[in-house]
Motif scaffolding. Structure first.
Motif: not given
Length: 367
Positions: A23-25, A55-61, A287-293, A316-319
């Motif tokens: 699962m992509a962030p 992989v969680t959504e982005g988290i600020w440190p 691999a993430n092959v859906g970025e900008n596609r 990403g969008r699938g999840f």
């Protein structure tokens, strides 16, 4: 390659993933106003715990790295307690989950930050995108300040502290977000890094922050718990990398020696990063092959595995729209439509209310 290849186990550092479906962030803007994860976030991740890895959504440190309103943090014990609820729920459902550490750098706005600070990045080059504000509107990104070398030292320490806090909160590891126009990517890219000190001006200078961050994370929690996401040549949010190949080849040479848990790599039509960099990485590659596609599909995931360009594929969008995506991929079932209007709106709508196949509520156990 058979249809079952997506469902064969693979290792990522200390983790044994039961499938190659990651699962992509994905940023969802559902945290409390101070960045604490909510019960809805716990439910969202629990529903998707049958992913090989989340992989969680982005988290600020740290608060000066908050990119938008309601993006979660990992700076305080209250943040950690909220994430502990998430990790407990995912583990109870049999899943594995890592925290993506995402410093916004130039991305952000004082009105969309808990501490009201002005964003700062590699150089004073503004992000061309607008930022979500608390009142539901958006505002242009301000021209950021330039991080001093002292600021950079603090950013590195903050990442290490957040990584230790993540492990204390029950995460199985951390992923450094070095992609998609966030701080580390801003230092890597020649369009946003105009520095002439030791953190810019050359390939070695531009990749120095990424190397220092990885080294700090490895020291903090161990290489077997550290992954890195990179997006060579990704033009999102006004990013410019005129010739990404030499820098990323050199960067992988530096990172590969650490024996990290995995590399999470996106492809771009102008620079086939997966084909170029896979032979230069000895460890596990996601691999993430859906970025900008178009969104990653069962067929496109199978193709990238069959080509030998990766060991696992992130969706990403699938999840987003299918809490039971793994089951749908296994049986080649249709997907829910994506509720784009509610991607970033508070509440369960378009978040935890997507049905499982056959109409069962998302809160029901997986079939």
């Amino acid at each position: 390659m058979s249809d079952t290849t997506l469902f064969t186990p693979v290792t990522a550092g200390a983790l044994r993933l039961p499938s190659r479906i990651v699962m992509a962030p994905m940023t969802r803007l559902r945290a409390e106003t101070d960045g604490t994860p909510t019960p809805e976030m716990t439910e969202y991740y629990r529903q998707r715990a049958d992913a090989g890895l989340i992989v969680t959504e982005g988290i600020w440190p740290s608060s000066d790295g908050q990119s938008e309103w309601r993006v979660p943090g990992l700076q305080t014990e209250r943040h950690a307690a909220g994430w502990r609820s998430v990790t407990n729920a995912v583990h109870a459902a049999g899943g594995r989950i890592v925290a993506q550490l995402m410093h916004g750098g130039r991305k952000g706005h004082p009105d969309a930050r808990a501490d009201g600070s002005l964003p700062a990045g590699a150089s004073p080059v503004a992000d061309p995108e607008h930022v979500h504000l608390p009142d539901g509107t958006t505002a242009p990104s301000p021209v950021p300040a330039e991080l001093s070398t002292g600021d950079i030292d603090r950013v590195v320490r903050d990442h290490a502290a957040a990584a230790r806090r993540a492990i204390d909160a029950g995460f199985d590891g951390v992923e450094l977000h070095g992609a998609n126009s966030y701080l580390t990517h801003q230092f890597l890219a020649d369009g946003t890094n105009l520095r002439r000190d030791g953190y810019g001006g050359s390939t070695v200078g531009r990749m120095r922050l990424a190397v220092e961050l990885v080294e700090a994370l490895v020291e903090a929690v161990g290489a077997h718990r550290v992954g890195v996401r990179l997006s060579p040549g990704n033009p999102q949010f006004g990013m410019v990398e005129r010739d990404p190949a030499p820098l990323y080849r050199a960067l992988l040479g530096e990172l590969d020696r650490h024996g990290l848990a995995y590399l999470h790599l996106t492809d771009d039509d102008r620079y086939p990063a997966l084909a170029d960099l896979r032979p230069r990485w000895r460890g596990t590659l996601v691999a993430n092959v859906g970025e900008n596609r178009e969104a990653t599909t069962r067929a496109s995931a199978k193709r990238v595995l069959a080509a030998g360009h990766a060991d696992a594929v992130s969706f990403g969008r699938g999840f987003l729209r299918n809490p039971d995506l793994v089951d749908r991929l296994r049986h080649d079932l249709p997907w829910n439509p994506l509720d784009e209007a509610r991607l970033y709106t508070p509440g369960p709508g378009g978040y935890t209310d997507y049905p499982r196949h056959g109409g069962a509520s998302a809160g029901s156990p997986a079939g």
